[in-house]
Scaffold this motif. Sequence first.
Motif, PDB file in Angstrom:
ATOM      1  N   ILE A  56       0.852  -1.184   0.000  1.00  0.00           N
ATOM      2  CA  ILE A  56       0.000   0.000   0.000  1.00  0.00           C
ATOM      3  C   ILE A  56       0.891   1.238   0.000  1.00  0.00           C
ATOM      4  O   ILE A  56       1.864   1.309   0.754  1.00  0.00           O
ATOM      5  N   PHE A  57       0.518   2.229  -0.827  1.00  0.00           N
ATOM      6  CA  PHE A  57       1.296   3.454  -0.942  1.00  0.00           C
ATOM      7  C   PHE A  57       0.388   4.667  -0.738  1.00  0.00           C
ATOM      8  O   PHE A  57      -0.711   4.711  -1.282  1.00  0.00           O
ATOM      9  N   ASN A  62       4.536   8.984  -2.652  1.00  0.00           N
ATOM     10  CA  ASN A  62       4.369   7.555  -2.956  1.00  0.00           C
ATOM     11  C   ASN A  62       4.966   6.684  -1.839  1.00  0.00           C
ATOM     12  O   ASN A  62       5.687   5.720  -2.083  1.00  0.00           O
ATOM     13  N   THR A  63       4.648   7.033  -0.600  1.00  0.00           N
ATOM     14  CA  THR A  63       5.220   6.397   0.589  1.00  0.00           C
ATOM     15  C   THR A  63       4.588   5.046   0.860  1.00  0.00           C
ATOM     16  O   THR A  63       3.363   4.936   0.932  1.00  0.00           O
ATOM     17  N   ASN A  64       5.416   4.018   1.032  1.00  0.00           N
ATOM     18  CA  ASN A  64       4.917   2.686   1.401  1.00  0.00           C
ATOM     19  C   ASN A  64       4.388   2.754   2.823  1.00  0.00           C
ATOM     20  O   ASN A  64       5.140   3.057   3.749  1.00  0.00           O
ATOM     21  N   PHE A  83     -13.883 -13.168  -0.829  1.00  0.00           N
ATOM     22  CA  PHE A  83     -13.196 -13.173   0.458  1.00  0.00           C
ATOM     23  C   PHE A  83     -12.596 -11.805   0.718  1.00  0.00           C
ATOM     24  O   PHE A  83     -12.461 -10.979  -0.184  1.00  0.00           O
ATOM     25  N   THR A  84     -12.266 -11.571   1.978  1.00  0.00           N
ATOM     26  CA  THR A  84     -11.649 -10.312   2.372  1.00  0.00           C
ATOM     27  C   THR A  84     -10.190 -10.568   2.679  1.00  0.00           C
ATOM     28  O   THR A  84      -9.863 -11.409   3.515  1.00  0.00           O
ATOM     29  N   PHE A  85      -9.330  -9.861   1.980  1.00  0.00           N
ATOM     30  CA  PHE A  85      -7.890  -9.979   2.158  1.00  0.00           C
ATOM     31  C   PHE A  85      -7.443  -8.914   3.156  1.00  0.00           C
ATOM     32  O   PHE A  85      -7.533  -7.718   2.880  1.00  0.00           O
ATOM     33  N   PRO A  86      -6.995  -9.315   4.351  1.00  0.00           N
ATOM     34  CA  PRO A  86      -6.626  -8.325   5.365  1.00  0.00           C
ATOM     35  C   PRO A  86      -5.280  -7.653   5.067  1.00  0.00           C
ATOM     36  O   PRO A  86      -4.354  -8.286   4.572  1.00  0.00           O
ATOM     37  N   PHE A  87      -5.218  -6.363   5.353  1.00  0.00           N
ATOM     38  CA  PHE A  87      -3.960  -5.630   5.264  1.00  0.00           C
ATOM     39  C   PHE A  87      -3.968  -4.511   6.294  1.00  0.00           C
ATOM     40  O   PHE A  87      -5.008  -4.162   6.841  1.00  0.00           O
ATOM     41  N   SER A  88      -2.793  -3.990   6.581  1.00  0.00           N
ATOM     42  CA  SER A  88      -2.666  -2.902   7.550  1.00  0.00           C
ATOM     43  C   SER A  88      -2.066  -1.671   6.893  1.00  0.00           C
ATOM     44  O   SER A  88      -1.080  -1.764   6.175  1.00  0.00           O
ATOM     45  N   PHE A  89      -2.681  -0.538   7.173  1.00  0.00           N
ATOM     46  CA  PHE A  89      -2.145   0.772   6.823  1.00  0.00           C
ATOM     47  C   PHE A  89      -1.389   1.205   8.064  1.00  0.00           C
ATOM     48  O   PHE A  89      -1.987   1.405   9.117  1.00  0.00           O
ATOM     49  N   THR A  90      -0.068   1.283   7.983  1.00  0.00           N
ATOM     50  CA  THR A  90       0.754   1.583   9.159  1.00  0.00           C
ATOM     51  C   THR A  90       1.407   2.948   9.015  1.00  0.00           C
ATOM     52  O   THR A  90       2.166   3.181   8.077  1.00  0.00           O
ATOM     53  N   TYR A  91       1.079   3.838   9.957  1.00  0.00           N
ATOM     54  CA  TYR A  91       1.702   5.158   9.984  1.00  0.00           C
ATOM     55  C   TYR A  91       2.792   5.159  11.046  1.00  0.00           C
ATOM     56  O   TYR A  91       2.592   4.653  12.152  1.00  0.00           O
ATOM     57  N   SER A  92       3.943   5.739  10.705  1.00  0.00           N
ATOM     58  CA  SER A  92       4.978   5.968  11.718  1.00  0.00           C
ATOM     59  C   SER A  92       5.719   7.254  11.379  1.00  0.00           C
ATOM     60  O   SER A  92       5.800   7.652  10.212  1.00  0.00           O
TER      61      SER A  92
END
Length: 163
Positions: A56-57, A62-64, A83-92
Amino acid sequence: WIQPPIVAFEGVQTSTNGSTFEATTNSEFKINLGFGIFVRNPNYFSANFKEIDVNIFYPINNTNVGGGTEKDITFDANSDKNFTFPFSFTYSKAIDPNGAILSDLVNKCGLIPGSSKSNIEIAYKLTLHIKVIVATISPSFSGNADFECPLSLDQVEVSRFSL
């Protein structure tokens, strides 16, 4: 003839397993989401997705900002499956030293008094590793998606993340 399974992306959904928002540290948080995916296997034999990867960007530089992986998903012969494919949007703070992404998220989530919510936009690259009989094919799909900010003031203390 062997035909590759038909894969259709059905948008971003909020997480159905666990919490949508996780504050992992004072400088990092995760938004747990999922891609709705439809797969049609037109073959007379099952197809095995050895692995599905997504990156995810965020549009600013265009930050990963995360992704996810699932392994060993089987699609029966002549079948349709959602189906639902889980993913995380991670901010740091490490990926956003100037605070531009956080500032954009805060605005799009309507967390500043007087602002209103708008959709968060992301770009994605989805790679499928499909085993069909003895061969593995790895098509990739890239695109853009958006979703309504799932955060509210009662879930996150904006002051924990200095802009």
